[in-house]
Design a protein around this motif. Sequence first.
Motif, mmCIF file in Angstrom:
data_model
loop_
_atom_site.group_PDB
_atom_site.id
_atom_site.type_symbol
_atom_site.label_atom_id
_atom_site.label_comp_id
_atom_site.label_asym_id
_atom_site.label_seq_id
_atom_site.Cartn_x
_atom_site.Cartn_y
_atom_site.Cartn_z
ATOM 1 N N PRO A 53 0.821 -1.218 0.000
ATOM 2 C CA PRO A 53 0.000 0.000 0.000
ATOM 3 C C PRO A 53 0.858 1.274 0.000
ATOM 4 N N PHE A 55 3.099 2.117 -2.240
ATOM 5 C CA PHE A 55 3.157 2.659 -3.595
ATOM 6 C C PHE A 55 1.786 3.215 -3.990
ATOM 7 N N SER A 56 1.804 4.383 -4.588
ATOM 8 C CA SER A 56 0.557 5.043 -4.983
ATOM 9 C C SER A 56 -0.026 4.381 -6.228
ATOM 10 N N VAL A 57 -1.275 4.685 -6.503
ATOM 11 C CA VAL A 57 -1.934 4.180 -7.702
ATOM 12 C C VAL A 57 -1.183 4.673 -8.940
ATOM 13 N N GLY A 58 -0.698 5.910 -8.887
ATOM 14 C CA GLY A 58 0.068 6.470 -10.003
ATOM 15 C C GLY A 58 1.348 5.690 -10.258
ATOM 16 N N ASP A 59 2.045 5.302 -9.184
ATOM 17 C CA ASP A 59 3.271 4.503 -9.329
ATOM 18 C C ASP A 59 2.951 3.148 -9.942
ATOM 19 N N LYS A 60 1.909 2.530 -9.446
ATOM 20 C CA LYS A 60 1.530 1.212 -9.955
ATOM 21 C C LYS A 60 1.062 1.304 -11.408
ATOM 22 N N THR A 61 0.364 2.368 -11.740
ATOM 23 C CA THR A 61 -0.083 2.583 -13.117
ATOM 24 C C THR A 61 1.113 2.702 -14.053
ATOM 25 N N GLU A 86 -6.289 0.741 -9.660
ATOM 26 C CA GLU A 86 -7.174 1.764 -9.094
ATOM 27 C C GLU A 86 -7.974 1.218 -7.912
ATOM 28 N N LYS A 88 -7.028 -1.213 -6.027
ATOM 29 C CA LYS A 88 -6.086 -1.828 -5.074
ATOM 30 C C LYS A 88 -6.247 -3.344 -5.025
#
Length: 183
Positions: A53, A55-61, A86, A88
Amino acid sequence: MTSNIVARRYARALFTLGKRTSLQELENNAAALESIRTAVAASPDLAQVFRSPIFSVGDKTAIIKALAKKLKFGGTILNFCLLLAEKKRLSSIEGIAEEYNGLLDAEKGVMRGQLLTAVTLDEEHKKALVAKLEKQAKRTLLLNFGVSPEILGGVVLKVGDQVMDASLRAQLSILKDTIKRGE
């Protein structure tokens, strides 16, 4: 909600979406999911990013887009993975791939399983055994063959949740129990 339920729901949603198009789309999706699953299994760092958790959604994207470029998938699977990021749910990608493959096998009338024997079978015996089992099941079977000397003789067939134990060890165990009961 357990991860199996999550994986099943997302796999069904993706499968339903692909089914609207064609069988080829379903197979392409399965191949893309398998390549992602392989990448995650091969890279503990990638698996950690998907689970973490921190890492941000932006990083994962961004990671998903780079992975898509490297593994050469896009379209539906890319959008699906972005949705998972998005929501998670990227940590469920391996379970989703497994569930999806099960749905695809059912759609194609294929059953996967494992057949254990006490000795190694040659190719001719394997083919004959598979043909006989397919005739009985009235479905296509994809079996992984294994050797387990502990069964002494016969076969143990595992397909899905079902196990058919026609081994000599099982028969001897039944005989032993029968003798103990005095029947």
